[in-house]
Design an enzyme around this catalytic site. Sequence first.
Site, short mmCIF file in Angstrom:
data_model
loop_
_atom_site.label_atom_id
_atom_site.label_comp_id
_atom_site.label_asym_id
_atom_site.label_seq_id
_atom_site.Cartn_x
_atom_site.Cartn_y
_atom_site.Cartn_z
N THR A 45 0.82 -1.20 0.00
CA THR A 45 0.00 0.00 0.00
C THR A 45 0.86 1.26 0.00
OG1 THR A 45 -1.64 -1.26 1.24
CG2 THR A 45 -1.99 1.10 1.13
N TYR A 133 5.08 -12.00 5.17
CA TYR A 133 3.97 -11.49 4.37
C TYR A 133 3.71 -12.45 3.22
CZ TYR A 133 1.43 -7.91 1.55
OH TYR A 133 0.51 -7.21 0.81
N LYS A 161 1.43 -11.97 8.02
CA LYS A 161 0.35 -11.24 7.39
C LYS A 161 -0.15 -12.15 6.28
CE LYS A 161 -0.74 -7.19 4.55
NZ LYS A 161 -0.21 -6.00 3.85
N VAL A 203 -3.75 -6.37 9.08
CA VAL A 203 -2.96 -5.30 8.48
C VAL A 203 -3.85 -4.71 7.40
CG1 VAL A 203 -0.85 -4.66 7.26
CG2 VAL A 203 -0.79 -6.47 8.99
#
Length: 291
Positions: A45, A133, A161, A203
């Site tokens: 992001t 992640y 995540k 998240v």
Amino acid sequence: MFAGVYTALVTPFNDKKEIDKECLKKIVKFQLDKGISGLVPVGTTGESPTVTHQENMDVIEMVVKEVNGRVPVIAGTGSNSTDEAIRMTKIAKDIGANASLQVSPYYNKPTQEGLYQHFMTIADAVDLPVMVYNIQGRTGVNINTDTLMRLAKHENIVAVKEASGDLGQMMEVLRRKPADFDVLSGDDNLALPLVLLGGAGVVSVVSNIIPKRMEELVLAARQGELDKARKLHYDLLPLFKSMFVETNPIPVKTAMAAMGLIKDVYRLPLCQASEENRKFIQNVLKDYGLI
């Protein structure tokens, strides 16, 4: 170690497409004022593919300084080069980040053994908590549960995540994980089911614009207030969906620009949302009283 809502923070740019430092401070303050659990700068992001390595570290340093110890900062320092991930993670530790977010290597598509060695080498090299992640849609490779459980034995690898979008896989991770290993959703629309199944939080992309409401949702789920959590989830579902009408982070930055939080500026190959989608996002924001 990590429970609640961790905002996957956008990276604001000015009209020259430089990092807007004052705007970054403003949005960090907005997050803190709304009671966010933590911040994750320079992940997907945060447009990590198009910031330079120096800019990556500059953003992390600015966020750490602005937060000033009030909430954890999980620094996005992942790379498809293990050596580069180690270098950036060492700098993040020196800056004062509380942990690092390590995305699975993208494009080179390592084997499961390659993934294992990659994350273990980083965890061995830098004494800083690691959040792995897993996002196959971006990287081209899934971190299998067997591999993740091997990694979870390392004292520095403390969380994942989980953005595979596969609830079956997430449940298997939750069933097999060590008690001190945290599983967080990488998708806002799966935050509720994951937390109810035993996950620690999310998240979040949408918490860039509604941090307090996301905190309320996750807290209700964690406290077993099922009716409240379910209502919040369905109330927010149209907003969740609107954040993915185009590639992330285009919709959330479009929304933040409409709210006056940032400028609607990107670095190529990302670009502004189509006029149709911009109007759609603005209408959704109006429905929620955000503009």
